[in-house]
Design an enzyme around this catalytic site. Structure first.
Site, PDB file in Angstrom:
ATOM      1  N   GLU A  86      -0.932   0.751  -1.925  1.00  0.00           N
ATOM      2  CA  GLU A  86      -1.495   2.001  -1.411  1.00  0.00           C
ATOM      3  C   GLU A  86      -1.500   3.117  -2.452  1.00  0.00           C
ATOM      4  OE1 GLU A  86       1.011   3.249   1.825  1.00  0.00           O
ATOM      5  OE2 GLU A  86       2.838   3.020   0.638  1.00  0.00           O
TER       6      GLU A  86
ATOM      7  N   ALA B  16      -4.809   4.637   4.815  1.00  0.00           N
ATOM      8  CA  ALA B  16      -4.787   6.100   4.740  1.00  0.00           C
ATOM      9  C   ALA B  16      -4.306   6.562   3.375  1.00  0.00           C
ATOM     10  CB  ALA B  16      -3.905   6.671   5.844  1.00  0.00           C
TER      11      ALA B  16
ATOM     12  N   GLN C 284       3.528  -2.895   0.323  1.00  0.00           N
ATOM     13  CA  GLN C 284       2.296  -2.150   0.575  1.00  0.00           C
ATOM     14  C   GLN C 284       1.595  -1.841  -0.756  1.00  0.00           C
ATOM     15  OE1 GLN C 284       3.706   0.371   4.463  1.00  0.00           O
ATOM     16  NE2 GLN C 284       1.822   0.985   3.431  1.00  0.00           N
TER      17      GLN C 284
ATOM     18  N   ASP D 291      20.547  -6.209   6.571  1.00  0.00           N
ATOM     19  CA  ASP D 291      21.816  -6.635   7.159  1.00  0.00           C
ATOM     20  C   ASP D 291      21.784  -6.674   8.680  1.00  0.00           C
ATOM     21  OD1 ASP D 291      23.102  -7.173   4.807  1.00  0.00           O
ATOM     22  OD2 ASP D 291      24.249  -5.299   4.733  1.00  0.00           O
TER      23      ASP D 291
END
Length: 259
Positions: free
Chosen positions: A151, A176, A149, A87
């Protein structure tokens, strides 16, 4: 004619270079945007930034007279948080901690207005505080970049399905977390990690979805770009730049002392 968007750049396969901001400080963002990165990610997962800090970060990037786009990483695939961030009008959103194809589907749906998704409608900054609400609802699904992502073990296992989700603009490897989940934290040459990278890149290429990652140091840029074969890159963080710059000055002073 409307200006090109970050989402359209992803769809066109444009090589992009970004930077990451852990601080969301206006001065820092003004400096980085002035350097001409294609986009800046303001972090809302591993930082002290509040929702107001993230909004100010987006405003700051947008106010700089360059083509740098503003992106926000939220703390996770929470529908309410995604809605609040969108928003205030970033050009893109990064959603971490995706654990499965089902979670990925729900996350992408949270970024899109109906009928493609479930994003709530309100007159925030992204719609000129309601003055352009109809246009915003009609165009946001195509103009705001949605980046997931990859991961976790679950996302890796489902990556071939995730990259086929309608409305997904790009995927981002979190090195990582991914290496930690695979039991090889920080060992980016470990066989399970390299196999995971190859699998993610192959899946993304097969679906014509750009894949990117983070290079935390100058000496890792070439390897990440060429060896990992990614399509876009985040080249370091503001905190990393600060630490390395300070360390370089300290080292030069130590080597210059003659008395």
């Amino acid at each position: 004619m409307d200006s090109p968007t970050l989402a359209s750049a992803f769809r066109e396969g444009t090589p992009l270079l970004g930077a990451w901001s852990m601080t969301a400080q206006p001065v820092v963002l003004e400096v980085l945007a002035g350097e001409g990165f294609d986009f800046l990610v303001v972090d809302g997962e591993h930082s002290e930034n509040t929702i107001a800090d993230l909004a100010m970060g987006v405003r700051t990037i947008d106010a700089v007279d360059t083509a740098t786009d503003s992106v926000v990483r939220v703390s996770g695939p929470d529908r309410a948080e995604i809605r609040r961030v969108l928003d205030f009008g970033p050009a893109g959103i990064v959603i971490p901690q995706i654990e499965s194809a089902e979670a990925a589907q729900r996350a992408v749906e949270a970024t899109a207005y109906p009928p493609d998704g479930v994003r709530g409608v309100a007159g925030g900054r992204a719609s000129g505080y309601g003055t352009d609400l109809s246009k915003a609802v009609a165009t946001a699904n195509e103009s705001v970049a949605t980046i997931l992502q990859i991961e976790t073990e679950g996302a890796l296992e489902d990556v071939e399905t995730i990259v086929e989700i309608d409305g997904l603009d790009a995927v981002f490897v979190g090195p990582a977390d991914l290496s930690a989940r695979l039991g090889a934290f920080g060992d980016f040459d470990a066989e399970p990690f390299r196999e995971a990278i190859d699998r993610i890149v192959a899946a993304a290429r097969g679906a014509d979805v750009p894949v990117g990652t983070l290079a935390t140091g100058i000496d890792t840029i070439e390897a990440r770009w060429n060896e990992w074969d990614v399509d876009f890159l985040v080249a370091g963080t503001d905190v990393g730049y600060l630490r390395r710059g300070a360390a370089a000055y300290l080292d030069r002073f130590d080597r210059s002392k003659t008395r």
